[in-house]
Scaffold this motif. Sequence first.
Motif, PDB file in Angstrom:
ATOM      1  N   PHE A  30      62.622  82.197 -65.414  1.00 19.43           N
ATOM      2  CA  PHE A  30      63.161  81.414 -64.302  1.00 19.43           C
ATOM      3  C   PHE A  30      64.414  82.021 -63.691  1.00 19.43           C
ATOM      4  CE2 PHE A  30      60.898  78.250 -66.903  1.00 19.43           C
ATOM      5  CZ  PHE A  30      60.028  77.761 -65.948  1.00 19.43           C
ATOM      6  N   LYS A  31      64.716  83.282 -63.986  1.00 15.71           N
ATOM      7  CA  LYS A  31      65.987  83.855 -63.528  1.00 15.71           C
ATOM      8  C   LYS A  31      66.109  83.914 -62.012  1.00 15.71           C
ATOM      9  CE  LYS A  31      64.660  88.686 -63.632  1.00 15.71           C
ATOM     10  NZ  LYS A  31      64.874  89.969 -64.171  1.00 15.71           N
ATOM     11  N   ASP A  32      65.006  84.002 -61.301  1.00 12.96           N
ATOM     12  CA  ASP A  32      65.060  84.064 -59.847  1.00 12.96           C
ATOM     13  C   ASP A  32      64.904  82.691 -59.192  1.00 12.96           C
ATOM     14  OD1 ASP A  32      65.441  86.823 -59.803  1.00 12.96           O
ATOM     15  OD2 ASP A  32      63.279  87.194 -59.987  1.00 12.96           O
ATOM     16  N   ASN A  33      64.762  81.654 -59.991  1.00 14.50           N
ATOM     17  CA  ASN A  33      64.626  80.303 -59.475  1.00 14.50           C
ATOM     18  C   ASN A  33      65.966  79.865 -58.884  1.00 14.50           C
ATOM     19  OD1 ASN A  33      64.792  77.347 -59.501  1.00 14.50           O
ATOM     20  ND2 ASN A  33      62.765  77.453 -60.452  1.00 14.50           N
ATOM     21  N   ARG A  34      65.940  79.350 -57.683  1.00 11.15           N
ATOM     22  CA  ARG A  34      67.201  78.982 -57.022  1.00 11.15           C
ATOM     23  C   ARG A  34      67.909  77.828 -57.723  1.00 11.15           C
ATOM     24  NH1 ARG A  34      65.880  75.752 -51.472  1.00 11.15           N
ATOM     25  NH2 ARG A  34      64.775  74.044 -52.475  1.00 11.15           N
ATOM     26  N   TYR A  35      67.169  76.945 -58.389  1.00  7.34           N
ATOM     27  CA  TYR A  35      67.798  75.826 -59.096  1.00  7.34           C
ATOM     28  C   TYR A  35      68.517  76.314 -60.364  1.00  7.34           C
ATOM     29  CZ  TYR A  35      64.979  73.002 -55.972  1.00  7.34           C
ATOM     30  OH  TYR A  35      64.424  72.447 -54.857  1.00  7.34           O
ATOM     31  N   VAL A  36      67.912  77.265 -61.027  1.00  8.13           N
ATOM     32  CA  VAL A  36      68.559  77.837 -62.216  1.00  8.13           C
ATOM     33  C   VAL A  36      69.826  78.573 -61.805  1.00  8.13           C
ATOM     34  CG1 VAL A  36      68.285  79.516 -64.081  1.00  8.13           C
ATOM     35  CG2 VAL A  36      66.411  77.968 -63.529  1.00  8.13           C
ATOM     36  N   LYS A  37      69.737  79.345 -60.724  1.00 11.56           N
ATOM     37  CA  LYS A  37      70.927  80.052 -60.229  1.00 11.56           C
ATOM     38  C   LYS A  37      72.023  79.060 -59.841  1.00 11.56           C
ATOM     39  CE  LYS A  37      68.892  84.324 -58.506  1.00 11.56           C
ATOM     40  NZ  LYS A  37      68.676  85.172 -57.346  1.00 11.56           N
TER      41      LYS A  37
END
Length: 192
Positions: free
Chosen positions: A100-107
């Motif tokens: 999920f590193k590219d997920n905007r919510y995780v960021k």
Amino acid sequence: MIYLQLFYEFFKAGLFAVGGGLATLPFLYDISDATGWFTHAQLADMVAISESTPGPIGINMSTYVGYTTGGIPGAVIATLGLITPSIIVILIVAGFLRAFKDNRYVKAAFYGLRPASTGLITAACWSLVVISLLRLDAFSSGGLLAVLNWKALLLAAVLLALTRIGKLKNLHPAAFLALSAVVGVVFRFGGA
């Protein structure tokens, strides 16, 4: 058999003791009662020694118990037992984060955690300043000037100045810690 039991007991402690080294204490009391490897009085000594030696308290205590129970192999096995659950959890979390590193919510979540971690570090620093540089108990009897720990403030100012001077600023921080320890002993900073 003792090594397997050491690993198992400390694996349980590492798996369920969430919150740092002191969170392992109830588990260590339970290990003491269940195995008889050490007494509650020895556990108090272990806490004192673990607090005064470098490294995490839980790891220091597991190493000590393992060593007294099974020598050097026991120390290694008990320590591995304590840290194995954390390693497993970290690997699982890292696997999920990689996905999920590219997920905007995780960021966004990690970006939002920055101020929170900054606040926690600031609060910890403030607590250290209050403990080491101020004497709040003296406020009621001596006024504002009595609150300041003048010796500690002077030492902090001298150390700050030394870290900014020529070749001294390149010294390892351990040199300044050692200097502070010597000054503390010589000038009796402990209050005794």
